[in-house]
Design a protein around this motif. Sequence first.
Motif, PDB file in Angstrom:
ATOM      1  N   LEU A   1      63.466   8.375 -43.627  1.00  0.00           N
ATOM      2  CA  LEU A   1      63.792   7.238 -42.783  1.00  0.00           C
ATOM      3  C   LEU A   1      64.376   5.996 -43.399  1.00  0.00           C
ATOM      4  N   ASN A   2      63.821   5.878 -44.776  1.00  0.00           N
ATOM      5  CA  ASN A   2      64.516   4.855 -45.733  1.00  0.00           C
ATOM      6  C   ASN A   2      65.780   5.237 -45.974  1.00  0.00           C
ATOM      7  N   VAL A   3      66.039   6.195 -46.552  1.00  0.00           N
ATOM      8  CA  VAL A   3      67.410   6.748 -47.001  1.00  0.00           C
ATOM      9  C   VAL A   3      68.465   6.619 -45.756  1.00  0.00           C
ATOM     10  N   VAL A   4      67.992   7.104 -44.726  1.00  0.00           N
ATOM     11  CA  VAL A   4      69.094   7.004 -43.626  1.00  0.00           C
ATOM     12  C   VAL A   4      69.534   5.668 -43.104  1.00  0.00           C
ATOM     13  N   LEU A   5      68.531   4.853 -43.165  1.00  0.00           N
ATOM     14  CA  LEU A   5      68.624   3.404 -42.569  1.00  0.00           C
ATOM     15  C   LEU A   5      69.549   2.773 -43.567  1.00  0.00           C
ATOM     16  N   ASN A   6      69.013   3.050 -44.985  1.00  0.00           N
ATOM     17  CA  ASN A   6      69.908   2.308 -45.949  1.00  0.00           C
ATOM     18  C   ASN A   6      71.370   2.625 -45.928  1.00  0.00           C
ATOM     19  N   LEU A   7      71.646   4.016 -45.637  1.00  0.00           N
ATOM     20  CA  LEU A   7      73.167   4.548 -45.470  1.00  0.00           C
ATOM     21  C   LEU A   7      73.670   3.872 -44.476  1.00  0.00           C
ATOM     22  N   VAL A   8      72.924   3.717 -43.437  1.00  0.00           N
ATOM     23  CA  VAL A   8      73.753   3.044 -42.281  1.00  0.00           C
ATOM     24  C   VAL A   8      73.716   1.687 -42.316  1.00  0.00           C
ATOM     25  N   LEU A   9      72.754   1.110 -42.637  1.00  0.00           N
ATOM     26  CA  LEU A   9      72.942  -0.485 -42.747  1.00  0.00           C
ATOM     27  C   LEU A   9      73.639  -1.090 -43.696  1.00  0.00           C
ATOM     28  N   ILE A  10      73.476  -0.736 -45.131  1.00  0.00           N
ATOM     29  CA  ILE A  10      73.944  -1.369 -46.149  1.00  0.00           C
ATOM     30  C   ILE A  10      75.575  -1.546 -46.269  1.00  0.00           C
ATOM     31  N   PRO A  11      76.475  -0.548 -45.824  1.00  0.00           N
ATOM     32  CA  PRO A  11      77.810  -0.752 -45.625  1.00  0.00           C
ATOM     33  C   PRO A  11      77.974  -1.727 -44.567  1.00  0.00           C
ATOM     34  N   ARG A  12      77.140  -1.873 -43.552  1.00  0.00           N
ATOM     35  CA  ARG A  12      77.640  -2.906 -42.543  1.00  0.00           C
ATOM     36  C   ARG A  12      77.149  -4.159 -42.766  1.00  0.00           C
ATOM     37  N   TYR A  13      75.744  -4.400 -43.195  1.00  0.00           N
ATOM     38  CA  TYR A  13      74.978  -5.750 -43.346  1.00  0.00           C
ATOM     39  C   TYR A  13      74.732  -5.861 -44.846  1.00  0.00           C
ATOM     40  N   GLY A  14      75.010  -5.238 -45.718  1.00  0.00           N
ATOM     41  CA  GLY A  14      74.761  -5.499 -47.227  1.00  0.00           C
ATOM     42  C   GLY A  14      73.423  -5.701 -47.601  1.00  0.00           C
TER      43      GLY A  14
ATOM     44  N   THR B   1      59.196   7.071 -55.070  1.00  0.00           N
ATOM     45  CA  THR B   1      60.157   6.234 -56.184  1.00  0.00           C
ATOM     46  C   THR B   1      61.282   6.043 -55.341  1.00  0.00           C
ATOM     47  N   SER B   2      61.648   6.953 -54.507  1.00  0.00           N
ATOM     48  CA  SER B   2      63.057   6.753 -53.731  1.00  0.00           C
ATOM     49  C   SER B   2      62.771   5.507 -52.864  1.00  0.00           C
ATOM     50  N   LEU B   3      61.767   5.207 -52.261  1.00  0.00           N
ATOM     51  CA  LEU B   3      61.494   4.048 -51.666  1.00  0.00           C
ATOM     52  C   LEU B   3      61.641   2.656 -52.181  1.00  0.00           C
ATOM     53  N   TYR B   4      61.433   2.832 -53.468  1.00  0.00           N
ATOM     54  CA  TYR B   4      61.559   1.655 -54.208  1.00  0.00           C
ATOM     55  C   TYR B   4      63.005   1.356 -54.930  1.00  0.00           C
ATOM     56  N   ASN B   5      63.655   2.503 -54.805  1.00  0.00           N
ATOM     57  CA  ASN B   5      65.004   2.625 -55.629  1.00  0.00           C
ATOM     58  C   ASN B   5      66.224   2.825 -54.913  1.00  0.00           C
ATOM     59  N   VAL B   6      66.193   3.559 -53.819  1.00  0.00           N
ATOM     60  CA  VAL B   6      67.247   3.716 -53.157  1.00  0.00           C
ATOM     61  C   VAL B   6      68.194   2.673 -52.817  1.00  0.00           C
ATOM     62  N   ASP B   7      67.353   1.649 -52.241  1.00  0.00           N
ATOM     63  CA  ASP B   7      68.152   0.455 -52.033  1.00  0.00           C
ATOM     64  C   ASP B   7      68.837  -0.342 -52.980  1.00  0.00           C
ATOM     65  N   ILE B   8      68.118  -0.241 -54.295  1.00  0.00           N
ATOM     66  CA  ILE B   8      68.821  -0.797 -55.403  1.00  0.00           C
ATOM     67  C   ILE B   8      70.142   0.062 -55.734  1.00  0.00           C
ATOM     68  N   ILE B   9      69.734   1.353 -55.929  1.00  0.00           N
ATOM     69  CA  ILE B   9      71.001   2.080 -56.497  1.00  0.00           C
ATOM     70  C   ILE B   9      72.137   2.182 -55.478  1.00  0.00           C
ATOM     71  N   LEU B  10      72.047   2.136 -53.946  1.00  0.00           N
ATOM     72  CA  LEU B  10      73.135   2.106 -53.214  1.00  0.00           C
ATOM     73  C   LEU B  10      73.773   0.531 -53.201  1.00  0.00           C
ATOM     74  N   LEU B  11      73.074  -0.345 -53.259  1.00  0.00           N
ATOM     75  CA  LEU B  11      73.404  -1.538 -53.307  1.00  0.00           C
ATOM     76  C   LEU B  11      74.372  -1.839 -54.778  1.00  0.00           C
ATOM     77  N   GLY B  12      73.985  -1.328 -55.817  1.00  0.00           N
ATOM     78  CA  GLY B  12      74.907  -1.412 -57.053  1.00  0.00           C
ATOM     79  C   GLY B  12      75.973  -0.508 -57.050  1.00  0.00           C
ATOM     80  N   LEU B  13      75.960   0.597 -56.407  1.00  0.00           N
ATOM     81  CA  LEU B  13      77.144   1.404 -55.859  1.00  0.00           C
ATOM     82  C   LEU B  13      78.131   0.848 -54.970  1.00  0.00           C
TER      83      LEU B  13
END
Length: 515
Positions: A377-390, A234-246
Amino acid sequence: MSESVVDRVLAVLGSTLGTQAITIVFTPLLVRLLGVGAYGEYAFILSVLSVSVVVVSAGTFDSARKFIAEQRETENWREHVFGFYARVVIVLGAIVGILFIVATQLGVVALVLNPAYEPYFYVLALLVPLQAGFKLSRSVLMGLDLESSSEPLYVLQQLLFALLALTLVWLGWSVVGALIGRLLAYLCVVVFMLVFIWRKIDMSEVVKIAPASFPRRNLLSYNVLTVVFKLLVTSLYNVDIILLGLLVGSTATGSYRAALVIAQFLWLIPTAVQVGLLHSTSRLWSDGENARISILSSRAARFTLLFTLLLVLGVAALAEPLVSLYFGEGFSRTPETVLYLLPGVLGLAVARPIFATSQGHGNLRPVLLATGSAAILNVVLNLVLIPRYGVTGAAIATSAGYGSMVVFHIRAAQTLGFNPAADLRLSRTMATAALTAIPIFGLSWLLEGIIQLIAVPPIGFVVYTILAFRTHAIELSEVRPLVRSETIRTLGQVLPQQIVSLFQRSLEVALGSRI
C-alpha cells in the motif's frame, strides 16, 4: 506488565531517550553545517544504509535475542547461536561491501545517481558490515539479560558519532565526514560490546562450528523470514525518501527528511516497548502462557497509544514554532508535512508492541502478510502521489502506509491466538485526548514563539495525566509495577529528594490517592 518486563523496557527506554536527546542536539547543528541540499544527499545515503544493513544483519537483531533468551538445555547453546549468526553477518557484510566497491568502480553509482555520490559508497562498503556487527552484539547482550551494558554502550555510540561527525563536517568533509564519524563510533563501541560478551560466554566455543544436532535450519528459516519482515518495515521508512531523491531532488528531500525526524521522535516509548517485548514474550510463548501474552500485549498497546497520542497533540499544536526553532530557515514547508505524517505515526506506534509479540511466537507468516500488505500500500501510494504532489504526496502516502500497520497486525495477532485490542479502551482514550486538546491548542494559539514551547508541553502533560486516570483510560494498579521497578528505585536513589517528592505529590494529585 510484570516488573521484569518493565525493567527491560525501561532500560531500553533509557537508552532510547539518551540517543534521542543526543540526536535532538546533533541534528540541527548538522543541518546548518551541511545545508539543505547536502542534508538531502545525507538523508538519501542513510536510506540506502538502512536497507543494506537489514540485508547484512539478516534479522539477527531479533533472532539472536529470541533464541539466546530461550536458554535451551543444549550444551553451549548461547555460544553456538552467537557463532552461527556472527558467521552469517560476516559473509553477507563482505558480499555487500564488495558489491558497493565494484558498482562504484564500474561507474554504476555515477550513472544512476551522481559522481558526487561515489565517495559515499566507498564508506558504505565498510560502514554496512560494521553497523550490522553492532546490531548483533547489542542483541546478544540483551538476550543475555545485559541491558545494563548494551544500552549505555548504545548511548555512547550515538554520542561518539555526534562528536566525530560534527567535527569532520566542520573541518570541511561534508557528507563523507558524517559517514566516517558514524563508522568510527561503531568500531569503538563494538570492541567494548565484545568484551562484555566475552565475560558472559565462552568465546572459544563461539568460533567452533556447532554440532550436527544444532538446529541450523530452524534458526536460518526464522532469520530469512525476519529479513523479509525487516525489509518490508524498512521500506515503509525509506521508499518515500528514495523516490523523492530520485524524482524531486535533494532540497525537497532534505525538507521532507526534517519532517520525518520530528515525527519519528514520537516513537521513543513504542520502540522501547517493542524491543523489550520480543525476547520477553518469546519465553512466555515457549512456556505456553497464551493468556498472559494477551494481557501483556493488550496493556502494552494501550500504554503506547496513550503516551503517543499525547505527543501527537503536542506536535500538532506546536509544529510551526518547533520546526522554526529546530531547523531554522529553508524548511518552511516542513510543518505542513509533519501534520500529514502524524496520523500514520500514531498508527505505527501502536502496531510496534503488537508485532513484537507476534514475532516472539515464531510463526512469522501472519506477521509477513500484515507487514507486506502495508508495504505494498505504501509503495503504490508513493508511486502514484509523489509525481503529482511531490512532498505532500509522499507524506500522505507514507502516513496511510504507517497507519495501516495497526489494522493489519491486530488481525495477524488474532490469527496467532492473542487479541491486543481486547483492553485498548479506545473511547476513554479518545475522550482523554479530546479534552486535553482544548488547553493544548488554546494555549498554543494564545502564546507565541519560544513561550509556546516552554509552557504548552508541561501543562498539557499534567492535564492529560489527570484526565487519563479520571476517565480510567489507565488504572492505579497498572502503574504500580512501573513505580516499583528496579530501574525506578535506582533512579529514586540517584535523583535529588526534592525531585522525587515532587514526582510523588504530582502522582497523588493525579490519582487522588497514595501509590
